[in-house]
Scaffold this active site. Structure first.
Site, PDB file in Angstrom:
ATOM      1  N   GLU A   1       7.923  11.959   1.519  1.00 32.80           N
ATOM      2  CA  GLU A   1       7.027  11.157   2.290  1.00 32.80           C
ATOM      3  C   GLU A   1       6.681  11.154   3.456  1.00 32.80           C
ATOM      4  O   GLU A   1       7.480  10.334   4.171  1.00 32.80           O
ATOM      5  CB  GLU A   1       6.974   9.680   1.560  1.00 32.80           C
ATOM      6  CG  GLU A   1       5.880   8.712   2.123  1.00 32.80           C
ATOM      7  CD  GLU A   1       5.943   7.507   1.526  1.00 32.80           C
ATOM      8  OE1 GLU A   1       7.060   6.964   1.029  1.00 32.80           O
ATOM      9  OE2 GLU A   1       5.091   6.626   1.651  1.00 32.80           O
TER      10      GLU A   1
ATOM     11  N   ARG B   1       5.409 -10.163   2.101  1.00 29.57           N
ATOM     12  CA  ARG B   1       4.184 -10.023   1.238  1.00 29.57           C
ATOM     13  C   ARG B   1       4.183 -11.639   0.377  1.00 29.57           C
ATOM     14  O   ARG B   1       3.244 -12.187   0.053  1.00 29.57           O
ATOM     15  CB  ARG B   1       4.028  -8.903   0.429  1.00 29.57           C
ATOM     16  CG  ARG B   1       3.741  -7.794   1.110  1.00 29.57           C
ATOM     17  CD  ARG B   1       3.638  -6.397   0.445  1.00 29.57           C
ATOM     18  NE  ARG B   1       3.598  -5.292   1.605  1.00 29.57           N
ATOM     19  CZ  ARG B   1       3.732  -4.127   1.409  1.00 29.57           C
ATOM     20  NH1 ARG B   1       3.982  -3.652   0.057  1.00 29.57           N
ATOM     21  NH2 ARG B   1       3.472  -3.206   2.124  1.00 29.57           N
TER      22      ARG B   1
ATOM     23  N   GLY C   1      -1.392   3.388   1.716  1.00 33.51           N
ATOM     24  CA  GLY C   1      -1.281   3.371   3.158  1.00 33.51           C
ATOM     25  C   GLY C   1      -2.177   2.078   3.568  1.00 33.51           C
ATOM     26  O   GLY C   1      -2.445   2.070   4.781  1.00 33.51           O
ATOM     27  N   GLY C   2      -2.623   1.132   2.672  1.00 36.95           N
ATOM     28  CA  GLY C   2      -3.252  -0.198   3.155  1.00 36.95           C
ATOM     29  C   GLY C   2      -4.729  -0.070   2.826  1.00 36.95           C
ATOM     30  O   GLY C   2      -5.459  -1.031   2.901  1.00 36.95           O
TER      31      GLY C   2
ATOM     32  N   LYS D   1       4.637  13.341  -0.935  1.00 34.83           N
ATOM     33  CA  LYS D   1       3.825  12.016  -1.203  1.00 34.83           C
ATOM     34  C   LYS D   1       2.953  11.965   0.268  1.00 34.83           C
ATOM     35  O   LYS D   1       3.829  11.527   1.121  1.00 34.83           O
ATOM     36  CB  LYS D   1       4.854  10.964  -1.463  1.00 34.83           C
ATOM     37  CG  LYS D   1       4.204   9.602  -1.324  1.00 34.83           C
ATOM     38  CD  LYS D   1       4.808   8.528  -1.868  1.00 34.83           C
ATOM     39  CE  LYS D   1       4.494   7.079  -1.749  1.00 34.83           C
ATOM     40  NZ  LYS D   1       5.146   6.040  -2.632  1.00 34.83           N
TER      41      LYS D   1
HETATM   42  P1  13P Z   1       1.336   2.108  -0.161  1.00 36.64           P
HETATM   43  O1  13P Z   1       0.684   2.737  -1.357  1.00 36.64           O
HETATM   44  O2  13P Z   1       1.371   0.606  -0.147  1.00 36.64           O
HETATM   45  O3  13P Z   1       1.062   2.654   1.056  1.00 36.64           O
HETATM   46  O4  13P Z   1       2.954   2.299  -0.309  1.00 36.64           O
HETATM   47  C1  13P Z   1       3.294   3.512  -0.801  1.00 36.64           C
HETATM   48  C2  13P Z   1       4.856   3.787  -0.347  1.00 36.64           C
HETATM   49  O5  13P Z   1       5.441   4.063  -1.256  1.00 36.64           O
HETATM   50  C3  13P Z   1       5.311   3.404   0.910  1.00 36.64           C
HETATM   51  O6  13P Z   1       6.588   4.075   1.176  1.00 36.64           O
END
Ligand code: 13P
Length: 360
Positions: free
Chosen positions: A177, A33, A262-263, A219
């Site tokens: 998650e 990034r 998630g983008g 999550k």
């Molecule tokens: P994003 O919100 O950018 O998807 O990242 C969340 C996250 O913790 C990914 O593991």
């Protein structure tokens, strides 16, 4: 295991209108990034960026917990103050990412298994001693031709459940998650079917591994059509499909659901979370919160670009996105908050419009 302590921490993480800020990018992801914005990919640049985030004034107003990476949890501010102290002083709960990343799953082309269980018990003890009170483990599930397979879903669910049980043994709240990825041309319905199957499998395994549901946070992804699906859905359709899926698969004993972004753009993520809370808050058993990384950080990173002179503006942008998500938890977010001067906070940097979903 001190059950009450776990329950209290889990509840605090999703209390009121607060949510989590994920800032646990691994070094390779953070560097990627940074590279896009021509920021040096060094330990010092990563440290300076994380200091910028953690010293944002009033961050604790809408952020209950921050998820750190192994490098970051051991770092300090330039003046020597440990990040853990900065976080606690801001009234925020420190957390830590403990998985070792997603690797190819043998025998399953195109699918991944998250590694990191070996030695996890000892690492959790160390993180707890440093000051972490919760932990995160991310599994990734791709949708495509013939995938996800049962083998991939089950292997990842078992790993998530074993991680969660070890966390609770160590007194850390597990943030579980299982991310169904947005890449692909699948429909909203297909994402809903896969997400439901994944969540059912994960909760079966959590039960099998004796994880206390009251002392964890889920999550998940929101239920979305794939990024290249010709039919994109309205914000309300995404909200409805997501909550329908959660109601079918997530036990009421879980205190909170904190979505990943998630983008999605920051604006779209806030709009989706807001729609869910507007339409369902009075009818759902768990808090619907956020645990965003890109959807909170991206505008700030783009403003900062490694320049000290941009730090204040970057912090204002970060706080703005955090506040938008706090408003979304209350069901009070609207596009008007993105227009300069309309959210009663004229000093803040704001961004316009709702962008189409996509990786930043
Ligand atoms: P994003 O919100 O950018 O998807 O990242 C969340 C996250 O913790 C990914 O593991």
């Amino acid at each position: 295991m001190n059950a009450q302590k776990l329950i209290d921490t889990a509840r605090t993480l999703v209390a009121g209108d607060k949510g989590l800020l994920a800032m646990d990018e691994s070094n390779p992801t953070c560097n990627k990034r940074f590279a896009k914005l021509r920021i040096p990919q060094t330990v010092e640049a990563r440290r300076a960026y994380r200091e910028l985030i953690l010293t944002t004034p009033s961050l604790g107003e809408c952020v209950s917990g921050v998820i750190l990476y192994d490098e970051t949890i051991r770092q300090q501010k330039k003046d020597g103050t440990p990040f853990i102290k900065v976080i606690n002083d801001a009234g925020i709960i420190p957390g830590i990412k403990v998985d070792a990343g997603a690797k190819d799953l043998a025998g399953h082309p195109g699918e991944k298994i998250t590694e990191g269980l070996d030695g996890l018990r000892d690492r959790l003890v160390e993180y707890s001693q440093i000051g972490a009170r919760f932990a995160k483990w991310r599994a990734v599930i791709a949708i495509g031709d013939g995938i996800p397979s049962r083998g991939c879903i089950e292997a990842n669910a078992v790993a998530l459940a074993r991680y969660a049980a070890l966390c609770q043994e160590a007194g850390l709240v597990p943030v579980v998650e299982p991310e169904v990825l947005m890449d692909g041309d699948h429909t909203l319905n297909r994402c809903g079917e896969v997400t439901e199957e994944v969540l059912r499998t994960v909760f079966n395994q959590l039960h099998t591994q004796r994880v206390m549901l009251e002392g964890m946070i889920l999550k998940p992804n929101m239920v979305f059509p794939g990024l290249t699906c010709p039919q994109q859905e309205t914000v309300d359709d995404v909200a409805d499909a997501t909550v329908r899926c959660l109601l079918r698969a997530v036990p009421a004993a879980v205190p909170g659901v904190a979505f990943l972004s998630g983008g999605q753009s920051g604006e779209l993520a806030s709009a989706h979370l807001n729609a869910m809370n507007v339409r369902f808050k009075s009818r759902i058993p768990w808090g619907l919160a956020f645990s965003f990384a890109r959807a909170i950080q991206q505008p700030a990173l783009e403003i900062w670009r490694g320049e000290q002179a941009h730090e204040l503006a970057a912090q204002q942008a970060l706080l703005h996105r955090a506040r938008c998500n706090g408003a979304a938890r209350r069901g009070e977010y609207s596009g008007a908050m993105e227009k300069p001067g309309q959210d009663q906070r004229p000093a803040e940097i704001t961004r316009i419009g709702i962008k189409k979903a996509g990786n930043p």
